[in-house]
Design an enzyme around this catalytic site. Structure first.
Site, PDB file in Angstrom:
ATOM      1  N   LYS A 132      -6.005   1.248  -3.599  1.00 19.67           N
ATOM      2  CA  LYS A 132      -6.623   2.556  -3.904  1.00 19.67           C
ATOM      3  C   LYS A 132      -7.360   2.476  -5.237  1.00 19.67           C
ATOM      4  O   LYS A 132      -8.524   2.879  -5.352  1.00 19.67           O
ATOM      5  CB  LYS A 132      -5.551   3.658  -3.990  1.00 19.67           C
ATOM      6  N   LYS A 190      -7.661   1.000   4.624  1.00 17.25           N
ATOM      7  CA  LYS A 190      -8.655   2.072   4.800  1.00 17.25           C
ATOM      8  C   LYS A 190      -9.285   2.517   3.473  1.00 17.25           C
ATOM      9  O   LYS A 190     -10.392   3.075   3.478  1.00 17.25           O
ATOM     10  CB  LYS A 190      -8.061   3.278   5.537  1.00 17.25           C
ATOM     11  N   GLY A 248      -2.198   7.370   5.424  1.00 19.42           N
ATOM     12  CA  GLY A 248      -1.359   7.341   6.622  1.00 19.42           C
ATOM     13  C   GLY A 248      -0.185   8.301   6.507  1.00 19.42           C
ATOM     14  O   GLY A 248       0.265   8.900   7.486  1.00 19.42           O
ATOM     15  N   ASN A 249       0.311   8.479   5.268  1.00 15.87           N
ATOM     16  CA  ASN A 249       1.435   9.395   5.028  1.00 15.87           C
ATOM     17  C   ASN A 249       1.093  10.837   5.381  1.00 15.87           C
ATOM     18  O   ASN A 249       1.975  11.625   5.699  1.00 15.87           O
ATOM     19  CB  ASN A 249       1.819   9.377   3.545  1.00 15.87           C
ATOM     20  N   LYS A 301      -0.493  -6.285   4.466  1.00 11.25           N
ATOM     21  CA  LYS A 301      -0.600  -4.877   4.909  1.00 11.25           C
ATOM     22  C   LYS A 301       0.678  -4.402   5.585  1.00 11.25           C
ATOM     23  O   LYS A 301       1.026  -4.844   6.676  1.00 11.25           O
ATOM     24  CB  LYS A 301      -1.768  -4.760   5.895  1.00 11.25           C
TER      25      LYS A 301
HETATM   26  N1  ADP Z   1       1.247   3.254  -9.975  1.00 11.45           N
HETATM   27  C1  ADP Z   1       1.499   4.108  -8.994  1.00 11.45           C
HETATM   28  N2  ADP Z   1       1.172   5.417  -9.127  1.00 11.45           N
HETATM   29  C2  ADP Z   1       1.399   6.285  -8.125  1.00 11.45           C
HETATM   30  N3  ADP Z   1       1.983   5.931  -6.935  1.00 11.45           N
HETATM   31  C3  ADP Z   1       2.321   4.643  -6.752  1.00 11.45           C
HETATM   32  C4  ADP Z   1       2.098   3.675  -7.772  1.00 11.45           C
HETATM   33  N4  ADP Z   1       2.538   2.470  -7.302  1.00 11.45           N
HETATM   34  C5  ADP Z   1       3.002   2.670  -6.084  1.00 11.45           C
HETATM   35  N5  ADP Z   1       2.880   3.979  -5.717  1.00 11.45           N
HETATM   36  C6  ADP Z   1       3.275   4.477  -4.403  1.00 11.45           C
HETATM   37  O1  ADP Z   1       2.104   4.493  -3.610  1.00 11.45           O
HETATM   38  C7  ADP Z   1       2.306   5.464  -2.593  1.00 11.45           C
HETATM   39  C8  ADP Z   1       0.977   5.773  -1.958  1.00 11.45           C
HETATM   40  O2  ADP Z   1       0.526   4.601  -1.290  1.00 11.45           O
HETATM   41  P1  ADP Z   1       0.580   4.507   0.316  1.00 11.45           P
HETATM   42  O3  ADP Z   1       1.926   4.842   0.807  1.00 11.45           O
HETATM   43  O4  ADP Z   1      -0.033   3.222   0.719  1.00 11.45           O
HETATM   44  O5  ADP Z   1      -0.371   5.719   0.611  1.00 11.45           O
HETATM   45  P2  ADP Z   1      -1.090   6.353   1.842  1.00 11.45           P
HETATM   46  O6  ADP Z   1      -0.323   6.030   3.098  1.00 11.45           O
HETATM   47  O7  ADP Z   1      -1.075   7.805   1.482  1.00 11.45           O
HETATM   48  O8  ADP Z   1      -2.464   5.760   1.831  1.00 11.45           O
HETATM   49  C9  ADP Z   1       2.986   6.611  -3.312  1.00 11.45           C
HETATM   50  O9  ADP Z   1       3.778   7.364  -2.431  1.00 11.45           O
HETATM   51  C10 ADP Z   1       3.842   5.892  -4.362  1.00 11.45           C
HETATM   52  O10 ADP Z   1       5.182   5.788  -3.921  1.00 11.45           O
HETATM   53  N1   CP Z   2      -5.152   0.955   7.589  1.00 14.95           N
HETATM   54  C1   CP Z   2      -4.555   1.558   6.516  1.00 14.95           C
HETATM   55  O1   CP Z   2      -4.923   1.349   5.360  1.00 14.95           O
HETATM   56  O2   CP Z   2      -3.485   2.399   6.826  1.00 14.95           O
HETATM   57  P1   CP Z   2      -2.496   3.157   5.842  1.00 14.95           P
HETATM   58  O3   CP Z   2      -3.308   3.986   4.922  1.00 14.95           O
HETATM   59  O4   CP Z   2      -1.665   4.012   6.758  1.00 14.95           O
HETATM   60  O5   CP Z   2      -1.684   2.129   5.132  1.00 14.95           O
END
Ligand code: ADP
Ligand code: CP
Length: 312
Positions: A276, A214, A11-12, A129
């Site tokens: 993830k 996702k 999402g980022n 979530k």
């Molecule tokens: N163990 C870890 N290693 C790397 N990043 C981490 C960890 N724990 C938390 N994070 C955070 O997870 C974020 C990515 O997850 P998220 O924001 O849900 O990603 P996205 O929206 O890209 O799917 C990174 O920006 C980081 O700040």
């Molecule tokens: N649905 C979902 O997982 O969205 P983000 O990746 O933006 O958290």
């Protein structure tokens, strides 16, 4: 024969926490993401893309709630559908244009995708979530009080509203995705984790209010389309152990066994890196190579020169 990659785009990559969230912001981000994804197609990979919707579906929910006196609000499953259409549209526009610039005429399609979940999933009792924008702790306390929102701290980045995120059981449109990919299309599917639905007694499906992760649905999708590589693209170059502490260490090439050990230590947080790692592990254990890497390094990562590469 060309290899198939299922990419889960964070999402980022579509809307960053500090951005306002205008259409122009998001289109620009998708355009940038598309440049990186187009490289994979140029390298000869078949591509199926899924994407997050946390920031977007949170914003659409807010719009619905704020305007409820004027326009009837829609349930969250419908809002997930809206976000699939809106983000999918941007992805088609941008990816198609990047491919055209590279002289590639592969069509890009977006498929509205439903994902079956269980109404008894425990996340309905303790939502995990994070969606929408980030707030300070003080703002969050006020919103929880005034609007009755459920909110949680999100990986030391601030507080966010949380909604239930049940485990995906079955991607209902999986066969269609597979056929579209085999026919030579770039397929955008199961956006925002898919529209959550439950099976009714008469065998139909009906929507349920939740946002599926996702990365978890991305794993299912990768398995269903017999992908060779499952790639999770986010905003960090590697998975770290002891994340955020002075002992932080990047994981580069790792095995299922090593990563499972870190999971057991509770190294990865629930609303961000946890799903993830869990999804990447499932794919690596059963089907192929998983990669968690930053969008900008996607090209290096398929050559094992960046990211966290997980194999059996
Ligand atoms: N163990 C870890 N290693 C790397 N990043 C981490 C960890 N724990 C938390 N994070 C955070 O997870 C974020 C990515 O997850 P998220 O924001 O849900 O990603 P996205 O929206 O890209 O799917 C990174 O920006 C980081 O700040
Ligand atoms: N649905 C979902 O997982 O969205 P983000 O990746 O933006 O958290």
């Amino acid at each position: 024969m060309s290899k198939t990659i299922v990419v889960a785009l964070g999402g980022n990559a579509i809307l960053q926490p500090k951005q306002k969230g205008t259409y122009e912001n998001q289109l620009e981000n998708v355009r940038t993401s598309s440049k990186f994804l187009a490289k994979l197609i140029k390298d000869g990979y078949k591509l199926v893309v899924t994407h997050g919707n946390g920031p977007q579906v949170g914003n659409i929910l807010r719009q619905n709630e704020e305007a409820e006196d004027v326009v009837p609000p829609m349930p969250l499953d419908v809002l997930n559908g809206e976000s699939q259409g809106f983000i999918g549209y941007m992805m088609i526009q941008c990816l198609q244009s990047e491919l055209r610039a590279l002289g590639i005429d592969t069509p890009v399609v977006n498929l509205i995708t439903r994902v079956e979940v269980s109404k008894d999933d425990e996340d309905f009792n303790d939502p995990s979530k994070p969606i929408g924008t980030f707030y300070t702790e003080e703002e969050a306390k006020k919103l929880m009080d005034e609007k009755n929102w459920k909110m949680k701290a999100d990986s030391n980045r601030g507080w966010r509203r949380v909604v239930p995120s049940p485990q995906p059981i079955n991607i209902l449109e999986a066969n269609a995705v597979k056929q579209l990919a085999e026919a030579g299309n770039v397929v955008v599917a199961s956006g925002g984790g898919g529209i959550p639905v439950i099976k009714t007694e008469n065998g139909d499906y009906e929507g349920i209010e939740a946002v599926i992760d996702k990365d978890r649905s991305g794993y299912k999708l990768a398995e269903e389309v017999n992908a060779d590589i499952f790639m999770i693209l986010t905003d960090v170059e590697h998975v770290f152990v002891n994340f955020g502490s002075p002992e932080q260490k990047a994981l580069k090439e790792t095995s299922v066994n090593e990563l499972e050990k870190y999971v057991a230590e509770g190294q990865f947080s629930k609303g961000s890196m946890g799903p993830k790692v869990e999804s990447a592990l499932k794919f690596a254990r059963k089907a192929g190579t998983s990669i968690i890497c930053s969008l900008e390094k996607v090209d290096e990562a398929v050559r094992s020169e960046s990211g966290t590469i997980i194999s059996k």
